[in-house]
Motif scaffolding. Structure first.
Motif, PDB file in Angstrom:
ATOM      1  N   ASP A  58       0.810  -1.222   0.000  1.00 29.74           N
ATOM      2  CA  ASP A  58       0.000   0.000   0.000  1.00 29.74           C
ATOM      3  C   ASP A  58       0.843   1.272   0.000  1.00 29.74           C
ATOM      4  N   SER A  59       2.101   1.188   0.483  1.00 28.86           N
ATOM      5  CA  SER A  59       2.929   2.396   0.591  1.00 28.86           C
ATOM      6  C   SER A  59       3.385   2.926  -0.761  1.00 28.86           C
ATOM      7  N   ASN A  60       3.372   2.056  -1.789  1.00 23.91           N
ATOM      8  CA  ASN A  60       3.849   2.453  -3.132  1.00 23.91           C
ATOM      9  C   ASN A  60       5.287   2.972  -3.093  1.00 23.91           C
ATOM     10  N   LYS A  61       6.096   2.429  -2.227  1.00 26.61           N
ATOM     11  CA  LYS A  61       7.503   2.812  -2.115  1.00 26.61           C
ATOM     12  C   LYS A  61       8.380   1.578  -2.280  1.00 26.61           C
ATOM     13  N   ASP A  62       9.626   1.828  -2.606  1.00 24.39           N
ATOM     14  CA  ASP A  62      10.568   0.734  -2.823  1.00 24.39           C
ATOM     15  C   ASP A  62      11.093   0.248  -1.474  1.00 24.39           C
TER      16      ASP A  62
ATOM     17  N   LYS B 116      19.056   6.972   3.189  1.00 25.08           N
ATOM     18  CA  LYS B 116      19.381   6.522   1.836  1.00 25.08           C
ATOM     19  C   LYS B 116      18.882   5.091   1.648  1.00 25.08           C
ATOM     20  N   PRO B 117      18.443   4.767   0.424  1.00 24.10           N
ATOM     21  CA  PRO B 117      18.007   3.381   0.176  1.00 24.10           C
ATOM     22  C   PRO B 117      19.190   2.433   0.254  1.00 24.10           C
ATOM     23  N   PRO B 118      18.959   1.150   0.424  1.00 22.82           N
ATOM     24  CA  PRO B 118      17.633   0.536   0.514  1.00 22.82           C
ATOM     25  C   PRO B 118      17.002   0.709   1.888  1.00 22.82           C
ATOM     26  N   VAL B 119      15.665   0.798   1.901  1.00 21.74           N
ATOM     27  CA  VAL B 119      14.900   0.846   3.143  1.00 21.74           C
ATOM     28  C   VAL B 119      14.310  -0.544   3.368  1.00 21.74           C
ATOM     29  N   VAL B 120      14.542  -1.067   4.568  1.00 22.67           N
ATOM     30  CA  VAL B 120      14.143  -2.453   4.867  1.00 22.67           C
ATOM     31  C   VAL B 120      13.311  -2.465   6.141  1.00 22.67           C
TER      32      VAL B 120
ATOM     33  N   VAL C 272      13.005  -0.719  11.228  1.00 22.86           N
ATOM     34  CA  VAL C 272      12.996   0.071   9.996  1.00 22.86           C
ATOM     35  C   VAL C 272      14.419   0.597   9.800  1.00 22.86           C
ATOM     36  N   GLN C 273      15.082   0.136   8.742  1.00 26.21           N
ATOM     37  CA  GLN C 273      16.511   0.415   8.557  1.00 26.21           C
ATOM     38  C   GLN C 273      16.757   1.082   7.214  1.00 26.21           C
ATOM     39  N   ASP C 274      17.690   2.059   7.203  1.00 27.41           N
ATOM     40  CA  ASP C 274      18.168   2.643   5.942  1.00 27.41           C
ATOM     41  C   ASP C 274      19.665   2.863   6.063  1.00 27.41           C
ATOM     42  N   ASN C 275      20.296   3.284   4.969  1.00 29.76           N
ATOM     43  CA  ASN C 275      21.761   3.443   4.948  1.00 29.76           C
ATOM     44  C   ASN C 275      22.209   4.893   5.040  1.00 29.76           C
ATOM     45  N   GLY C 276      21.367   5.754   5.562  1.00 30.98           N
ATOM     46  CA  GLY C 276      21.725   7.166   5.691  1.00 30.98           C
ATOM     47  C   GLY C 276      22.472   7.461   6.978  1.00 30.98           C
ATOM     48  N   LYS C 277      22.916   8.718   7.118  1.00 27.86           N
ATOM     49  CA  LYS C 277      23.600   9.175   8.320  1.00 27.86           C
ATOM     50  C   LYS C 277      22.667  10.112   9.080  1.00 27.86           C
ATOM     51  N   ASN C 278      22.444   9.823  10.322  1.00 22.98           N
ATOM     52  CA  ASN C 278      21.553  10.627  11.152  1.00 22.98           C
ATOM     53  C   ASN C 278      22.367  11.648  11.929  1.00 22.98           C
ATOM     54  N   GLU C 279      21.986  12.930  11.823  1.00 25.60           N
ATOM     55  CA  GLU C 279      22.770  13.972  12.501  1.00 25.60           C
ATOM     56  C   GLU C 279      22.496  14.062  13.992  1.00 25.60           C
ATOM     57  N   PHE C 280      21.456  13.365  14.473  1.00 25.68           N
ATOM     58  CA  PHE C 280      21.152  13.374  15.902  1.00 25.68           C
ATOM     59  C   PHE C 280      21.922  12.259  16.608  1.00 25.68           C
ATOM     60  N   GLU C 281      22.257  12.537  17.877  1.00 29.22           N
ATOM     61  CA  GLU C 281      23.043  11.572  18.643  1.00 29.22           C
ATOM     62  C   GLU C 281      22.181  10.624  19.471  1.00 29.22           C
ATOM     63  N   SER C 282      20.959  11.035  19.814  1.00 24.86           N
ATOM     64  CA  SER C 282      20.150  10.206  20.692  1.00 24.86           C
ATOM     65  C   SER C 282      18.679  10.327  20.328  1.00 24.86           C
TER      66      SER C 282
ATOM     67  N   VAL D 259       9.056   5.044   8.023  1.00 24.78           N
ATOM     68  CA  VAL D 259       9.433   4.797   6.631  1.00 24.78           C
ATOM     69  C   VAL D 259       9.606   6.108   5.885  1.00 24.78           C
ATOM     70  N   GLN D 260       8.681   7.053   6.109  1.00 18.05           N
ATOM     71  CA  GLN D 260       8.803   8.347   5.440  1.00 18.05           C
ATOM     72  C   GLN D 260      10.106   9.048   5.842  1.00 18.05           C
ATOM     73  N   ASN D 261      10.465   9.005   7.126  1.00 16.69           N
ATOM     74  CA  ASN D 261      11.731   9.589   7.585  1.00 16.69           C
ATOM     75  C   ASN D 261      12.922   8.912   6.915  1.00 16.69           C
ATOM     76  N   ALA D 262      12.836   7.584   6.739  1.00 14.78           N
ATOM     77  CA  ALA D 262      13.940   6.855   6.110  1.00 14.78           C
ATOM     78  C   ALA D 262      14.157   7.315   4.677  1.00 14.78           C
ATOM     79  N   PHE D 263      13.076   7.560   3.940  1.00 14.61           N
ATOM     80  CA  PHE D 263      13.213   8.000   2.554  1.00 14.61           C
ATOM     81  C   PHE D 263      13.630   9.470   2.454  1.00 14.61           C
ATOM     82  N   ILE D 264      13.166  10.306   3.386  1.00 17.43           N
ATOM     83  CA  ILE D 264      13.499  11.745   3.328  1.00 17.43           C
ATOM     84  C   ILE D 264      14.900  12.019   3.857  1.00 17.43           C
TER      85      ILE D 264
END
Length: 507
Positions: free
Chosen positions: A386-390, A425-429, A443-453, A417-422
Motif C-alpha cells: 500500500d505504501s507504493n515505495k521501494d 538513503k536506500p535501501p529501506v528495509v 525500519v533500517q536505511d543506509n543514511g547518516k543521522n545527525e542526531f546523537e540520541s 518509513v517516510q523519515n527513512a526516505f526523506i
C-alpha cells in the motif's frame, strides 16, 4: 559537601586565603627556629672540596661547557674562539688519557699535576680517579689514596667506593646519597636543599668567602619540627601544589591547619556555594519557563491551524475532485497545474491531521482500539504494498498474530518509513524478529543521522534542516509507544529504529 571540603582543602593548600609575603615570613621563621634549636650534622663546603680549576665538572658534566672568552682575542669571532678552545680541550683530554694509559700499563708514574687540571672524567663518563682505583696493585696504599682523592670521584661513584673501602667520611657519605636533581640544586646555589635523608641550609654567614657552603641537618628531625607547626615540607615534585617553594623544598599547610581555616571560613564558603547553586537553579527554572512558553505558543498555533483551516481545506479537496473528474478536457499544462495544486492541498491536509493528532496526544485524549491481527507477516506485506515505495521486507520464519491498534501501528511505521526516505538513503528495509515474549519491527536505511540520541529527536518541534514537516512525528510515536507499554530504540550507522512490542496472540 565532599566536593566543598575538597575545594576548601585544595584552596588552602594553594594559599588562596593568605598573603604570600606573610607566608614567606612565617616559613623563614620556622627554618630559623629549627636551626637555632638543632645541631648540624656536618658542614659541607663545596667551594673547598671542589676548589681546583674545573673540578666542579665532577659534580655535573654540563659545568665543563665554557662560554667563549672574547677578551682573549679582540679581532677573533666567537666561533673562532670557540673552535680554538674546543681544540685545546680535545688536546688536554688526549694528553690526559695518554698519561693514564702509561700509568695503568706501568710505563710511567702519574704526573704530579694530573689532578690539578681538567678534565677529570673520560669521554665514557667515568672519573679518572675511579678508573685508577680499579687497579689497586699500582697504588702503594690503596685506601689512603682513595681517601685523599674522594673529591675527584663523581657523585654517582661515591657510594660504591665508600662501601668498598669502608670509608666513613660523613661529608662524602652525605654526598653519595644525592640524586642528580639535588646536585643541580647545589650547583644553582639554592637556599634550601631537601633530600630523603638530609636537609641542607646555605650558610649565609660565609657567603662572601665560600658561596657554596651548606650546613647539614637530619631531614626526619626537620620534617617533624615543621609538622609541629602549621606547615608540611617535602622535596619538590613536578606539577606539585605548593604554597611556597624554597630551593627544591615544597611547602604546604598541614591537615590540622587546613581544617582550622576550613572551619574559620566555612560559613562564608557555604554562603558563596549556596548563592552559586541558587543562581544555577534560577537559570534552570528560567530556561524551563521559556521552553514551556514556546511550546504553549506552538500548541496554540496548532489549535488555530487545525480549527480554522479544516473547513477551507475540505472545500478545496471537493473542488480538486471536481476538477480531476474533468481533467480529460483540460490541456496538458493545466492538467500539470491541477496535479501540483492537488499535491499541495493534500500536504496541507496532512499537516492539519498531524497537528490534530499531536494535540490529542498532548492532552492524553488518544483512544486505542486493539484488535487481533491474525498474521503479522501478511499485515506487513500489505503495508509495504500500500505504501507504493521501494521497501524490502524480511518476515518471520514462523508467523504469529499480534494484538494491537492497526491504525496507530500504521501511523508509526508510516512515519518511520517516510523519515527513512526523506533523511536516509536506500535501501529501506522492514525486518521482523521475535522471541517468546516480544516482537521487534526494525525500519533500517543506509543514511547518516545527525542526531546523537532518541531523546533529541523526540522533542516536540525538533527537526533536521532537510525536513519539510513540523517536527512532531517522532514525538507522537514515542507517546503512543509509551501508552502501549512498548519501547522505541535507535542506533546509528546504519540508521535503525526498532519498535519492540509485547507479543500477545497465537502462532
Amino acid at each position: 559537601m565532599l566536593i566543598y571540603i575538597y575545594w576548601a582543602q585544595s584552596a588552602t593548600q594553594r594559599g588562596l586565603f593568605f598573603s604570600n609575603e606573610n607566608l614567606s615570613s612565617e616559613i623563614h621563621d620556622t627554618i630559623t627556629q629549627f636551626r637555632l634549636t638543632s645541631k648540624p650534622l656536618a658542614e659541607i663546603n663545596f667551594s673547598e672540596i671542589y676548589g681546583n680549576s674545573g673540578q666542579f665538572q665532577i659534580l655535573h658534566p654540563l659545568l665543563s661547557i665554557k662560554k667563549p672568552n672574547l677578551a682573549s682575542c679582540k679581532n677573533c669571532s666567537e666561533k673562532q674562539i670557540e673552535s680554538e678552545e674546543t681544540r685545546d680541550a680535545i688536546t688536554f683530554a688526549k694528553d690526559k688519557r695518554r698519561q693514564l694509559e702509561f700509568f695503568l700499563s706501568g710505563s710511567a708514574p702519574l704526573p704530579n699535576d694530573f689532578f690539578l687540571k681538567p678534565p677529570f672524567a673520560d669521554q665514557q663518563g667515568s672519573s679518572y680517579a675511579y678508573l685508577i682505583s680499579m687497579y689497586p696493585t699500582l697504588l702503594e696504599d690503596e685506601k689512603a689514596w682513595v681517601e685523599e682523592h674522594l673529591s675527584y670521584f663523581k657523585i654517582s661513584e661515591l657510594k660504591e667506593v665508600l662501601q668498598k673501602y669502608q670509608i666513613d667520611d660523613l661529608k662524602f657519605l652525605i654526598l653519595s646519597r644525592f640524586s642528580e636533581l639535588e646536585v643541580e640544586s647545589v650547583i644553582r646555589g639554592e637556599e634550601v636543599i631537601l633530600t630523603s635523608d638530609y636537609v641542607l641550609f646555605k650558610d649565609q654567614d660565609r657567603l662572601g668567602f665560600s658561596p657554596l657552603s651548606y650546613l647539614v641537618y637530619s631531614a626526619a628531625e626537620f620534617n617533624q619540627a615543621v609538622k609541629n607547626g602549621k606547615f608540611e615540607v617535602s622535596p619538590e615534585i613536578e606539577n606539585g601544589t605548593c604554597i611556597l617553594k624554597i630551593g627544591n623544598s615544597c611547602w604546604t599547610y598541614n591537615s590540622r591547619q587546613t581544617q582550622a581555616y576550613f572551619y574559620r571560613y566555612s560559613f562564608t564558603i557555604i554562603l558563596l556555594i549556596g548563592l552559586f547553586l541558587f543562581s544555577l537553579l534560577g537559570f534552570y527554572i528560567k530556561s524551563l519557563y521559556e521552553k514551556n512558553k514556546a511550546q504553549l505558543k506552538h500548541r496554540l498555533s496548532l489549535q488555530v491551524l487545525s480549527h480554522e483551516f479544516r473547513t477551507p481545506v475540505s472545500a478545496m479537496l471537493l473542488l480538486i475532485e471536481q476538477m480531476t473528474s474533468k481533467q480529460n478536457k483540460l490541456d496538458p499544462e493545466t492538467q500539470d497545474l491541477v496535479v501540483r495544486l492537488s499535491a499541495e492541498v493534500f500536504r496541507m491536509q496532512r499537516i492539519i491531521e498531524v497537528s490534530k493528532t499531536y494535540l490529542q496526544t498532548e492532552s492524553h485524549r488518544v483512544q486505542f482500539n486493539n484488535v487481533e491481527i491474525p498474521s503479522i507477516n501478511n499485515w506487513i506485506s500489505d503495508f509495504v504494498l500500500d505504501s507504493n515505495k521501494d521497501i524490502s521486507s524480511e518476515l518471520l520464519t514462523e508467523d504469529h498474530s499480534l494484538i494491537v491498534d492497526p491504525f496507530w501501528l500504521k501511523f508509526i511505521l508510516s512515519n518511520l518509513v517516510q523519515n527513512a526516505f526523506i533523511h536516509g538513503k536506500p535501501p529501506v528495509v522492514i525486518k521482523l524478529q521475535k522471541n517468546k515474549t516480544q516482537l521487534k519491527i526494525l525500519v533500517q536505511d543506509n543514511g547518516k543521522n545527525e542526531f546523537e540520541s532518541l531523546e533529541q529527536m523526540t522533542e516536540a518541534f525538533v527537526k533536521s534542516p532537510r525536513s519539510q514537516g513540523m517536527g512532531l512525528g517522532l514525538n507522537m510515536i514515542l507517546f503512543i509507544v509509551d501508552q502501549w507499554g512498548a519501547r522505541l530504540l535507535f542506533s546509528k550507522n546504519p540508521t535503525v529504529f526498532t519498535l519492540i512490542l509485547p507479543l500477545r496472540g497465537k502462532n
